[in-house]
Design an enzyme around this catalytic site. Structure first.
Site, short mmCIF file in Angstrom:
data_model
loop_
_atom_site.label_atom_id
_atom_site.label_comp_id
_atom_site.label_asym_id
_atom_site.label_seq_id
_atom_site.Cartn_x
_atom_site.Cartn_y
_atom_site.Cartn_z
N GLU A 264 -9.67 -1.68 5.03
CA GLU A 264 -10.26 -1.29 6.31
C GLU A 264 -11.56 -2.05 6.56
OE1 GLU A 264 -8.61 0.47 8.34
OE2 GLU A 264 -8.17 2.50 7.67
N ASP B 154 0.82 -1.21 0.00
CA ASP B 154 0.00 0.00 0.00
C ASP B 154 0.85 1.26 0.00
OD1 ASP B 154 0.96 -0.35 2.57
OD2 ASP B 154 -0.99 -0.63 3.51
N HIS C 212 -7.22 -4.29 9.97
CA HIS C 212 -6.97 -4.05 8.55
C HIS C 212 -5.68 -4.75 8.10
CE1 HIS C 212 -4.75 0.06 9.28
NE2 HIS C 212 -3.84 -0.88 9.11
N ASN D 198 -7.48 -2.36 14.11
CA ASN D 198 -8.87 -2.70 13.75
C ASN D 198 -8.95 -3.91 12.82
OD1 ASN D 198 -7.97 -1.71 11.31
ND2 ASN D 198 -9.28 0.10 11.28
#
Ligand code: GLP
Length: 240
Positions: free
Chosen positions: A143, A67, A138, A136
């Site tokens: 996400e 990413d 991801h 979280n």
């Protein structure tokens, strides 16, 4: 799913480096999928030490990173291109032309993402995908959401990620609100996956991953469907 629980971050990093090194040793022209973040940093240092000691040769290795923020220039010290150069590529004998990071300056992100997926396919797919995990759940910047996107794409960042990543920026306001990320399809197509998880704050995400229950509210749980996943976590992450 193979699970290794290490005493601490350093042991996690050493074990991760041994596994990555074994893939490079067995296939010197392998394709590695790489991650950024504080988690793989120790493993990258260990790989650089092995390369320095003449135990490992990256001259034919090809890499694709997961990413990149969007928009961001590659020479910005918060870009993932900058991180990879500084923490790994400049420390090993890799040919920079073989290292690929999504370009955070393009005008047409959709075209950039489609070309990235095609390039990975043309390279023969990813032999080993290294992953970290967000607090979280991801992976890359996939996400938690009601729907997850298979292909590489432009995405918005959640408040939780902006908050978590603000530690690297002067303030949360400086964190880009968007990113380009490999989608779950190229990640899941990797032949092997190695996920590193360190620290108490990743406990919940790790437990979700180990539960075998798949939910888009913890994208890492998708890995339960992959046939060759190695999880290395430290005690802090496992015990919470
Ligand atoms: C970042 C990256 C992820 C990374 C994760 C955890 O936002 N996009 O690829 O795995 O968050 O980062 P860290 O290892 O610093 O906790």
């Amino acid at each position: 799913m193979k699970l290794f629980i290490t005493e601490n971050y350093d042991e996690m990093s050493e074990l991760g480096a041994r596994i990555t090194a074994s893939v490079v040793t067995l296939k010197p022209d392998c394709v590695l999928g790489l991650a950024t973040g504080s988690t793989p940093d120790g493993m990258y240092s260990a790989l650089a030490r092995k390369c320095d000691a003449g135990e490992l040769d990256f001259s034919k290795v090809v890499t694709y990173n997961l990413d990149e923020y969007y928009p961001i220039k590659p020479d910005n010290d918060q870009s993932y291109r900058y991180f990879m150069d500084k923490h790994l590529f400049d420390l090993i004998n890799i040919d920079k032309a073989n290292t690929h990071v999504l370009n955070g300056t393009v005008e047409d992100p959709a075209a950039e993402c489609a070309a990235y997926d095609e390039a990975i396919e043309a390279a023969g797919g990813i032999d080993l995908q290294v992953l970290g995990i967000g607090v979280n759940g991801h992976i890359g910047f996939n996400e938690p959401d009601s729907e997850l996107i298979a292909a590489t794409h432009l995405t918005g960042l959640t408040e939780s990620t902006i908050e978590a990543n603000s530690r690297f920026f002067e303030s949360a306001n400086d964190v880009p609100r968007h990113a380009l990320t490999m989608g779950l399809a190229p990640i899941m197509k990797a032949k092997k996956i190695l996920i590193l998880i360190s620290g108490k704050n990743k406990h919940e995400a790790l437990m979700g991953l180990l539960s075998g229950k798949i939910t888009p509210s913890n994208p890492a749980t998708m890995l339960a469907m992959h046939s060759d996943v190695t999880v290395i976590c430290d005690k802090a992450a496992y015990e919470g």
